[in-house]
Structures are given as C-alpha cells and as structure tokens.
Design a protein around this motif. Structure first.
Motif, short mmCIF file in Angstrom:
data_model
loop_
_atom_site.label_atom_id
_atom_site.label_comp_id
_atom_site.label_asym_id
_atom_site.label_seq_id
_atom_site.Cartn_x
_atom_site.Cartn_y
_atom_site.Cartn_z
N ILE A 2 0.85 -1.18 0.00
CA ILE A 2 0.00 0.00 0.00
C ILE A 2 0.90 1.24 0.00
CG2 ILE A 2 -1.69 1.29 1.37
CD1 ILE A 2 -2.91 -1.27 0.51
N ASP A 3 0.65 2.15 -0.93
CA ASP A 3 1.41 3.40 -0.97
C ASP A 3 0.55 4.50 -0.33
OD1 ASP A 3 2.74 5.76 -1.53
OD2 ASP A 3 3.35 5.12 -3.55
N VAL A 4 0.76 4.68 0.97
CA VAL A 4 -0.09 5.60 1.75
C VAL A 4 0.00 7.02 1.20
CG1 VAL A 4 -0.35 6.67 4.04
CG2 VAL A 4 -0.08 4.19 3.84
N ALA A 5 1.20 7.48 0.87
CA ALA A 5 1.35 8.85 0.38
C ALA A 5 0.60 9.05 -0.94
CB ALA A 5 2.83 9.19 0.21
N ALA A 6 0.70 8.05 -1.83
CA ALA A 6 0.00 8.16 -3.12
C ALA A 6 -1.51 8.12 -2.91
CB ALA A 6 0.44 7.03 -4.06
N ASN A 7 -1.97 7.27 -1.99
CA ASN A 7 -3.41 7.20 -1.72
C ASN A 7 -3.94 8.51 -1.14
OD1 ASN A 7 -3.38 4.58 -2.60
ND2 ASN A 7 -3.39 3.67 -0.55
N LEU A 8 -3.14 9.12 -0.26
CA LEU A 8 -3.55 10.41 0.32
C LEU A 8 -3.63 11.48 -0.77
CD1 LEU A 8 -1.50 10.34 3.63
CD2 LEU A 8 -3.99 10.62 3.48
#
Ligand SMILES: *Cc1c(COP(=O)(O)O)cnc(C)c1O
Length: 229
Positions: A2-8
């Motif tokens: 999961i790429d949290v920064a990209a999802n945000l």
C-alpha cells in the motif's frame, strides 16, 4: 504494498474536485485519515505526507499508538462508540471526539474533563439513516440534546457527525447528508450560528458527502487498505 502517500494525494485531489463541482473552497474540508487497526508504520507514512490528525475507534488503541508515536506531535480524533467506563481515557487522550451519542456518556466525559481542567471539542453523532444498527441521536432529538450538552463546561460542541446509509443508492445516501444539514440549520437558528463542523463521508461515499456539505471526510480503506475482519 500500500502506498499511503500516493493514496492520500489521490484522495485529496478527489476531495478538491468534489469541492469545485459544488463551488466550495477545498480548504473547508479536512481529510482525516482513519488509522484504526493499522500499525505505526502506516501512520508514520501519512505523517511524512503532511498529516498529523488521525481517526481511531478504540480508546485503548489510541493509548498504545500515542505511546509508540510520541514525539511526532500527532492529534487523535476518536470516531467510534465509547462505553461510559472508557470516558476517562478519552478525556485524557483525545484531541477531538466525534461520536458523542448519549447524554450519559457526555456526563461521564464532562466529569473527567472538568477534573483534568480540559475542554474537549466534540461532535454530536446523529443517526441520519434511521438504521437500528447505527448509533447516534435521532435527528429530532438533537436540538434538545444540544441544549443539555451546551451546559457541560468540559465539552465544546462544534458540530455533528454521521455514518450515512451503506447502500449503492445515491439518493438514499444524499438524503442522509441532507438530514444533517437540516439539523445543523435548526441548531444555528436556535443558537445564532455555530455548529460549523459536519463530519460525514467515508471511503465509499465521501464525494457525495462533500457535495452534501461535509467539512471532514473520514477515510480508512482508501488510504491504508482493507482492515482485517
Ligand atoms: C472505520 C470508520 C471510518 C473509515 O471507514 P472506511 O470505509 O474504511 O473509509 C469512518 N468513520 C467511522 C466512524 C469509522 O468507524
């Protein structure tokens, strides 16, 4: 992975686009990452991406994470139902409480807050869908509940929170949000303004919620991935 920064970043641009569609200023809408069940690494990733307020359901989980992540200056927003016997923990550790759903809990919280010399921003949870499985005050009960809540010294009532009906029927979901703005308007009439915060919208319905007036969308799955059952 999961790429949290990209999802945000992706969610934030959808939030901004939803605001523009209805002529709202995107700065009016907070994206609150909901980190419940996810570990410290996920929270660190969101913090590195510029977020410092996190939504959590369980007071004990906040205690553990606050200890593990001390020093980052994080703020904890409790968004889940709290039993009266957990009022002390919430009074000590929450920066905001969005799920105030009974006067009994309000009384217990207030007692703890006053003894700590704290004032806690709270949102009153409203059962906008009428579903028996959902918590919160019935829309018609909110004005009288708020009259009582405003007398509590330790509580600062900033607005309302809801979970809309969980259905693919957009009309039914929008009706929940319309119920919320109607309740907010009643409160503003009676008290001469205020109640600006409307926490509504989750991963499945946040764009509709913003179109319906939300000032805070609570996003878990779309930021951090699925939670274990
Ligand atoms: C878990 C939770 C959320 C986040 O839900 P997602 O569908 O994963 O975005 C939002 N609000 C409340 C009250 C929650 O308990």
């Amino acid at each position: 992975m999961i790429d949290v920064a990209a999802n945000l970043a992706a969610a934030r641009s959808r939030v901004d686009a939803a605001c523009r569609r209805v002529g709202r200023d995107p700065r009016e809408v907070e994206l609150l990452p909901v980190s419940k069940t996810h570990g410290a690494e996920a929270i660190r990733a969101a913090h590195a991406a510029g977020y410092r307020r996190f939504g959590e359901s369980k007071p004990q989980e906040v205690v553990a994470k606050a200890a593990e992540l001390a020093g980052l200056g994080l703020e904890w927003v409790v968004i889940g139902h709290v039993q009266t016997n957990k009022a002390r923990v919430v009074a000590e550790i929450a920066d905001e409480f969005q799920a105030l759903d009974s006067l009994k809990l309000a009384e217990a919280l207030d007692r703890r807050l006053v003894s700590l010399g704290r004032r806690l921003p709270v949102l009153v949870q409203v059962n906008s869908s009428g579903e028996a499985t959902k918590g919160g005050f019935a829309p018609g009960e909110v004005p009288s509940a708020v009259r009582v809540l405003r007398a509590f010294e330790g509580l600062e009532v900033r607005g309302l929170m809801t979970l809309a009906a969980n259905t693919p029927d957009h009309g039914a979901v929008r009706a929940c949000f319309a119920t919320m703005t109607a309740v907010q308007a009643r409160l503003r009439d009676e008290h001469g303004g205020g109640f600006d915060a409307l926490s509504m919208g989750m991963s499945g319905d946040y764009e509709l919620a913003i179109e319906g007036g939300s000032t805070c969308v609570r996003l878990g799955t779309s930021i951090f991935g699925a939670r274990d059952a």
